[in-house]
Enzyme design. Structure first.
Site, PDB file in Angstrom:
ATOM      1  N   LYS A  92       0.857  -1.255   0.399  1.00 29.06           N
ATOM      2  CA  LYS A  92       0.275  -0.386  -0.060  1.00 29.06           C
ATOM      3  C   LYS A  92       0.828   0.819  -0.199  1.00 29.06           C
ATOM      4  CE  LYS A  92      -4.362   1.134   2.675  1.00 29.06           C
ATOM      5  NZ  LYS A  92      -4.957   0.872   3.793  1.00 29.06           N
TER       6      LYS A  92
HETATM    7  C1  E4P Z   1      -8.278   2.497   3.555  1.00 30.75           C
HETATM    8  O1  E4P Z   1      -7.228   1.083   3.156  1.00 30.75           O
HETATM    9  C2  E4P Z   1      -7.919   3.071   5.693  1.00 30.75           C
HETATM   10  O2  E4P Z   1      -7.061   1.687   5.385  1.00 30.75           O
HETATM   11  C3  E4P Z   1      -9.391   3.650   6.187  1.00 30.75           C
HETATM   12  O3  E4P Z   1     -10.322   2.994   5.002  1.00 30.75           O
HETATM   13  C4  E4P Z   1      -8.903   4.880   6.176  1.00 30.75           C
HETATM   14  O4  E4P Z   1     -10.561   4.851   6.346  1.00 30.75           O
HETATM   15  P1  E4P Z   1     -10.858   5.831   7.617  1.00 30.75           P
HETATM   16  O5  E4P Z   1     -10.953   7.215   6.997  1.00 30.75           O
HETATM   17  O6  E4P Z   1     -11.905   5.788   8.924  1.00 30.75           O
HETATM   18  O7  E4P Z   1      -9.220   6.081   9.018  1.00 30.75           O
END
Ligand code: E4P
Length: 220
Positions: free
Chosen positions: A86
């Protein structure tokens, strides 16, 4: 639409996997920190998740320069065959995504908010792109509108490789519904949201009536 679980919590991943509904997991540094994770254990933790889940597991890089991101990405990709690296959406992240994907490593470009960002991510070779929905809502913009733009823009072109859109920063079942109607390939959801998706008061009421009536049958 496929579901990924958005967590680094092993018990949650085991539970959701036992339901047979998740096709992958996404983690990020915040989610790992929430589990009390430390640096020394990070790679082992990702390995544990990869062993539970039959599908892609996103593990995030933290470097800001392409060489650091590439080095981290190569290390992460060694952990298990289902690791997806990622990488944040930024110029150095695009360069690293290009280098990693050229080596056959799957990249999930994260912290994506707009269609132009998503188009660049797709061009750089990202296999997954994660537009964040809830964080737009947090600043009084409609995250679902932006997600729809991303899905539409990407569907207009052939990037020469598979690109899947992961609706991310999903906070409640209404986001899940909207993402599915828009045609997002995947929604990555926290366990709390997955649990809310399965709940309905009419299901609860109907089940109670069935069980009450079954008591009558048993006692007759
Ligand atoms: C995506 O891969 C992120 O890990 C996640 O969805 C972020 O979510 P949040 O905005 O609730 O922290």
């Amino acid at each position: 639409m496929k579901f990924f679980l958005d967590t680094a919590n092993i018990a949650e991943i085991e539970e959701a996997a036992s339901w047979g509904v998740i096709s992958g997991v996404t983690t990020n540094p915040t989610l790992y920190a929430r589990e009390g994770g430390n640096l020394a254990e990070f790679h082992n933790h990702i390995k544990r998740i990869c062993a539970i889940v039959d599908g892609p597991v996103s593990a995030e890089t933290v470097g800001l320069k392409r060489d650091e991101i590439i080095r981290e990405g190569l290390e992460l990709a060694e952990l298990a065959p289902n690791v997806v690296v990622k990488v944040p959406t930024m110029p150095e992240g695009l360069a690293a995504t290009k280098a990693l994907s050229d080596k056959g490593i799957k990249v999930n470009m994260t912290l994506c908010f707009t269609a132009p960002q998503a188009l660049l991510a797709a061009r750089s070779g990202a296999a997954y792109i994660s537009p964040f929905v809830g964080r737009f809502d947090d600043i009084s913009e409609d995250g679902i509108d932006h997600l729809a733009n991303v899905v539409q823009a990407l569907s207009n072109y052939d990037f020469g490789h598979d690109v899947e859109v992961i609706a991310a920063s999903v906070r409640h079942p209404q986001h899940v519904l909207a993402a599915s109607l828009i045609g997002a390939d995947i929604a990555t959801v926290p366990m709390s949201t997955l649990a809310k998706c399965v709940k309905h008061p009419l299901t609860d009421r109907g089940l109670k009536a069935f069980l009450d009536d079954w008591e009558k049958v048993k006692n007759s």
